[in-house]
Structures are given as structure tokens and as C-alpha cells.
Design a protein around this motif. Structure first.
Motif, PDB file in Angstrom:
ATOM      1  N   VAL A 103      24.944  28.461  22.716  1.00 39.88           N
ATOM      2  CA  VAL A 103      27.011  27.434  22.484  1.00 39.88           C
ATOM      3  C   VAL A 103      25.421  26.376  21.484  1.00 39.88           C
ATOM      4  O   VAL A 103      26.155  26.468  20.019  1.00 39.88           O
ATOM      5  CB  VAL A 103      26.825  26.282  23.702  1.00 39.88           C
TER       6      VAL A 103
ATOM      7  N   TYR B  51      32.392  22.168  29.698  1.00 41.64           N
ATOM      8  CA  TYR B  51      31.157  22.323  30.483  1.00 41.64           C
ATOM      9  C   TYR B  51      30.201  23.443  29.225  1.00 41.64           C
ATOM     10  O   TYR B  51      30.867  24.401  28.675  1.00 41.64           O
ATOM     11  CB  TYR B  51      30.683  22.546  30.725  1.00 41.64           C
ATOM     12  N   HIS B  52      29.187  23.095  27.763  1.00 41.54           N
ATOM     13  CA  HIS B  52      28.959  24.207  27.526  1.00 41.54           C
ATOM     14  C   HIS B  52      27.573  23.826  27.582  1.00 41.54           C
ATOM     15  O   HIS B  52      26.219  24.152  26.495  1.00 41.54           O
ATOM     16  CB  HIS B  52      29.677  23.678  25.428  1.00 41.54           C
TER      17      HIS B  52
ATOM     18  N   LYS C 299      25.607  34.517  31.550  1.00 42.48           N
ATOM     19  CA  LYS C 299      26.428  34.829  33.054  1.00 42.48           C
ATOM     20  C   LYS C 299      26.385  36.338  33.031  1.00 42.48           C
ATOM     21  O   LYS C 299      25.232  36.568  32.949  1.00 42.48           O
ATOM     22  CB  LYS C 299      27.510  33.857  33.258  1.00 42.48           C
TER      23      LYS C 299
ATOM     24  N   ASP D 225      33.518  29.931  23.804  1.00 43.04           N
ATOM     25  CA  ASP D 225      32.441  29.422  24.440  1.00 43.04           C
ATOM     26  C   ASP D 225      32.794  30.496  26.202  1.00 43.04           C
ATOM     27  O   ASP D 225      33.298  29.893  26.695  1.00 43.04           O
ATOM     28  CB  ASP D 225      32.047  28.137  25.645  1.00 43.04           C
TER      29      ASP D 225
ATOM     30  N   SER E   8      19.642  31.784  27.540  1.00 37.34           N
ATOM     31  CA  SER E   8      20.682  31.004  28.776  1.00 37.34           C
ATOM     32  C   SER E   8      22.141  30.441  27.864  1.00 37.34           C
ATOM     33  O   SER E   8      21.995  30.657  26.301  1.00 37.34           O
ATOM     34  CB  SER E   8      19.999  30.316  28.808  1.00 37.34           C
ATOM     35  N   GLY E   9      22.838  30.413  28.659  1.00 36.60           N
ATOM     36  CA  GLY E   9      24.338  29.886  27.506  1.00 36.60           C
ATOM     37  C   GLY E   9      24.189  28.724  26.994  1.00 36.60           C
ATOM     38  O   GLY E   9      24.702  28.900  25.850  1.00 36.60           O
ATOM     39  N   THR E  10      23.186  28.300  27.631  1.00 39.67           N
ATOM     40  CA  THR E  10      23.119  26.688  26.349  1.00 39.67           C
ATOM     41  C   THR E  10      22.589  27.303  25.541  1.00 39.67           C
ATOM     42  O   THR E  10      22.815  26.948  24.051  1.00 39.67           O
ATOM     43  CB  THR E  10      22.176  25.710  27.456  1.00 39.67           C
TER      44      THR E  10
ATOM     45  N   VAL F 298      30.522  32.147  28.107  1.00 40.33           N
ATOM     46  CA  VAL F 298      29.495  32.293  29.286  1.00 40.33           C
ATOM     47  C   VAL F 298      30.367  32.737  30.535  1.00 40.33           C
ATOM     48  O   VAL F 298      29.264  33.476  31.228  1.00 40.33           O
ATOM     49  CB  VAL F 298      28.814  30.880  28.936  1.00 40.33           C
ATOM     50  N   ILE F 299      30.920  32.074  30.717  1.00 38.30           N
ATOM     51  CA  ILE F 299      31.971  32.243  32.226  1.00 38.30           C
ATOM     52  C   ILE F 299      32.944  33.797  31.607  1.00 38.30           C
ATOM     53  O   ILE F 299      33.051  34.331  32.507  1.00 38.30           O
ATOM     54  CB  ILE F 299      32.398  30.858  33.383  1.00 38.30           C
TER      55      ILE F 299
ATOM     56  N   GLU G 170      36.289  26.489  26.043  1.00 37.74           N
ATOM     57  CA  GLU G 170      35.748  27.838  27.368  1.00 37.74           C
ATOM     58  C   GLU G 170      37.133  28.239  26.970  1.00 37.74           C
ATOM     59  O   GLU G 170      38.288  27.830  26.800  1.00 37.74           O
ATOM     60  CB  GLU G 170      35.363  27.364  28.375  1.00 37.74           C
TER      61      GLU G 170
END
Ligand SMILES: *Cc1c(COP(=O)(O)O)cnc(C)c1O
Length: 436
Positions: free
Chosen positions: A126, A149-150, A272, A244, A121-123, A246-247, A211
Motif C-alpha cells: 500500500v 485499514y491499509h 495475505k 486495496d 507485506s500488505g503495508t 490485501v484481504i 479496501e
């Protein structure tokens, strides 16, 4: 203007049942529709840019599972790759060639990382990147930005205290104060705050995390100049810059925001899109940094389902398509034209709404302000207008994320017809928002 009436009886019934089983009836909080009207739609299936809910209502989807579905739903290649893997087993807890294939595809097409580690997962990506930064620098503090958000790991569920540079305050119960004390939270787009944080904590800062393009709390585009300042000041103080992505990874382009800003971060996190819709995250860095990760190095990190073969197969199929020439040129041009038409309508009507946009991401901000670069510049009262737009769009068969802080995504599966239909409904929804 008449608001179409759509039956949500089955979704409402399923939500009642879900509330018996899950806190708030959901397995991730924003799904609960607390920030918009009505109750969540229970989704039955998706195909291309379309979703169908449990009541059989059809929607054009701009949430795209919060970003992963850059190819839309039920993409033929991804589905076939997953199906082909299914007959061979779901998990082995041992290496497979599929992990090599996905890693090669990413690293051969991305000059910003030399080695990668897959997680789920992204969580997790990070959290592991932060540990790597701390292990490598032998420092404890991290700086994060208000509005970024991370994921939900302890160190990052921290919000700004009062003052320019302060220790953070936990933004969730259950996060020890001692963790929050290691996280310094400052505003985006504020060089002074960065300088002050480094002046105060000098040799203690393991990393600054940002981000790639902040897109979890509105779309807060940072200037290239500011991002280069951030790169320079972290380097100057021997702190890691964690981007980050992730997006933004595989969304802004194959090489994400790093390429967009032409910045070499020290560590990059992905999630993602990387899993083609399956649960995959990853972090990558130089060979030197990645040598710190277990079993080569002293920074421990592991995962029972890491590099899961079905998820790898989905990621390979998806990223193979994304790596093709013109994939992003086409997607971004299509999105730019869509955004342009929406902006033109808004301008003609004189509505007080801005449409922020980059690549295939867009965000409606119900404000006169033409430039928003910090979380504190978003007026919470403007979310009331989003709520009305969201309700009117759902009633017309257009699915947006259930919060005005969420961005919209255009996928490669959105056809011109989809976008034209969506535009017409967005015009009508805006007319209702501004009718009084
Ligand atoms: C979604 C997201 C995360 C968390 O990823 P999960 O897979 O939900 O754990 C982390 N960072 C950013 C930038 C994200 O957008």
C-alpha cells in the motif's frame, strides 16, 4: 449451561515470558487479546482447519492467520513446494524463475493488472502504491475512508477529524502532523462527502484508497452503485483509484473485489493470500503506470527480500489451486450454507445479532441494524456481546479473531463436519450471550 474449563497454563506461562521480550508480549498488537477475555493462546501447530495450542487444546480455526490461509493449515501442495525450495537456498537477492511463474499465474488470470511488483507485506504494498499514485499524478493528497485499514505506514495511520471533509488526525503517536495533513478522511458510502472533498481539493488529490470490500472494521459492504460512483469521480478529477485488495484479492474470487464490482482500479494492492501463508505483498497496475517504478521510472521502491524464492514457491502452489475451476464456487457455497444455518438459528431464537457475509468472509454484529455500511454505524457497546461469544467459543474449541471488529474466514480445508461442529458451538455460545 456449563462452561467447559480448558487449561491454558502453558499459554499463560509463555505469555508472561513474552512480555519480558516484546511490547505487550506480542509482535502485532491485536494478538494481545486486549479486546476479549483472557490471554493469547500460543499456537503450536495447525493442520487443515484445526489449530493446537501449547496446552494441547484443539480448535476449529476461523481466523486463518487473518485471512491468508484460504487453503487451511499445512496444505500438502504448499508444504511440498516450500520443502522442495528449501534445499535450493532461502534468498539470493537476484531474480529467479519463480517470480516469473507467480507473476504469470496472477496476470494471466486477472484482467485488472498488466504488471506487478512483489514486496513483503500488505503495508509495504500500500505504501508503494500511494507513492506510485503521487509520483504519477504529481499531486500529494490522498483520500481514505474511516474504517478502512491499509497497514501501518505513516500516511494511512490517520483518522477522521470532525466535519464532513477534514484533514485527518494521526491515529498513532509518531506520525508527523504534516503527513496527516496530506490525508483526507471521509465516511464510506457517502457520495456527498466524496463530492465535497473533490470540490475542496480539486487538483490536489493523487488518489482515493479503499479496501476492495472493507473487512478490517466489521464487514462494511458497499453498494455496486457507490463503487461505480467512486470510480467515476476519481477518473473525472484525474485521481488514481487504489483498490486495496490485501484481504479481498484471491478471497472474493481470483480477481478479488475488482471483479465482484466490475471496476477497473488504477492500482491494486495484494497481500495475505498471495503468499500462501508466507510474507508476500504486491501491487499491480497498467503497463503505463508501472513504467513509473524504478528502475524504469522515477518512483523509487526496492526490497532485499522481495520476491523471496521460498515465499514465491508457496504463492505459486497456493494460487495454482485457487485458479482451478470451481474453487471459489465450492468455497463460497459452503460458506453460504454455513451462514444460512447460523442465521436461521438466530432468527428462530430472535437474537439481536446480524451476520454479514460475502464469499468466504463473515462477520457477527450484535445489533438490530440490518445494514451497516459505515464505521460510525457500528455501536462500540455491541462488542461486549462479542467478548462473551469469543470466550465461550474458545472454551468449546472454536477459534475466532480476538476482537468483535474482526471478520471470520472459511477455508477450503473446513469440512462439513468441522462446520457442523462449529455451528453447534456457536449456537451454544449465542445462547449464553443472550441468556440474561
Ligand atoms: C492486512 C491488511 C493490510 C496490511 O497488510 P500487512 O501484511 O499486515 O502489512 C493492508 N490492507 C488491508 C486491506 C489489509 O487487510
Amino acid at each position: 449451561m456449563q462452561t467447559p474449563d480448558i487449561s491454558r497454563a502453558k499459554s499463560a506461562e509463555l505469555f508472561e515470558k513474552a512480555k519480558q521480550y516484546f511490547p505487550g508480549g506480542v509482535n502485532s498488537p491485536v494478538r494481545a487479546f486486549k479486546s476479549v477475555f483472557g490471554t493469547p493462546l500460543f499456537i503450536e501447530r495447525g493442520d487443515k482447519a484445526h489449530l493446537w495450542d501449547a496446552d494441547g487444546n484443539e480448535f476449529i480455526d476461523f481466523c486463518c492467520s487473518w485471512g491468508p490461509l484460504i487453503l487451511g493449515h499445512n496444505n500438502d501442495q504448499v508444504r511440498e513446494a516450500v520443502a522442495a525450495q528449501l534445499g535450493k537456498g532461502l534468498s539470493f537477492g537476484a531474480p529467479t524463475a519463480l517470480e516469473n511463474q507467480l507473476a504469470e499465474l496472477i496476470i494471466e488470470n486477472n484482467k485488472y493488472i498488466e504488471k506487478i511488483r512483489f514486496v513483503s507485506s500488505g503495508t509495504e504494498a500500500v505504501m508503494s502504491a500511494i507513492r506510485l499514485a503521487r509520483g504519477y499524478t504529481k499531486r500529494d493528497k490522498i483520500i481514505k475512508f474511516d474504517g478502512c485499514y491499509h497497514g501501518h505506514s505513516d500516511s494511512l495511520l490517520v483518522k477522521a477529524g470532525s466535519g464532513l471533509v477534514t484533514f485527518g488526525e494521526t491515529s498513532s503517536a509518531g506520525v508527523p502532523k504534516a503527513f496527516a495533513d496530506e490525508t483526507i478522511v471521509i465516511e464510506l458510502n457517502d457520495k456527498e462527502a466524496l463530492r465535497a472533498a473533490f470540490a475542496e481539493f480539486k487538483d490536489q488529490i493523487a488518489a482515493v484508497i479503499i479496501e476492495g470490500i472493507p473487512a478490517n472494521n466489521g464487514l462494511l459492504m458497499q453498494s455496486k452503485e457507490y463503487m461505480h460512483f467512486l470510480r467515476a469521480i476519481t477518473k473525472e478529477h484525474g485521481s488514481m483509484l487504489i483498490m486495496d485488495e490485501v484481504i479481498t484479492g484471491f478471497r472474493i474470487g481470483f480477481e478479488g473485489a475488482s471483479a465482484y464490482y466490475e471496476i477497473q482500479p488504477d492500482i491494486i494492492t495484494y497481500g495475505k493470500i498471495i503468499g500462501g501463508g508466507m510474507p508476500v505483498g504486491a501491487y499491480g497496475a497498467s503497463k503505463e503506470l508501472m513504467a513509473c517504478i524504478s528502475p524504469d521510472g522515477a518512483v523509487y521502491q526496492a526490497g532485499t527480500l522481495s520476491g523471496n524464492p521460498v515465499a514465491m514457491a508457496a504463492g505459486i502452489a497456493a494460487l495454482t489451486i485457487l485458479a482451478q475451476d470451481d474453487f471459489y464456487t465450492n468455497l463460497n457455497a459452503k460458506t453460504a450454507a454455513f451462514v444460512q444455518d447460523l442465521r436461521q438459528y438466530i432468527a428462530e431464537k430472535g437474537y439481536q445479532v446480524q451476520l454479514f457475509h460475502v464469499a468466504s468472509i463473515f462477520w457477527f454484529a450484535f445489533t438490530e441494524q440490518e445494514d451497516i455500511k459505515k464505521a460510525s454505524e457500528i455501536d462500540p457497546a455491541s462488542m461486549e456481546s462479542y467478548k462473551i461469544m469469543h470466550r465461550e467459543l474458545l472454551n468449546r474449541g472454536v477459534y475466532f479473531g480476538p476482537s468483535g471488529y474482526e471478520v471470520g474466514f472459511v477455508s477450503a480445508a473446513h469440512t462439513d463436519a468441522d462446520l457442523n461442529t462449529a455451528k453447534k458451538h456457536i449456537f451454544d455460545a449465542l445462547d449464553i450471550v443472550f441468556q440474561s
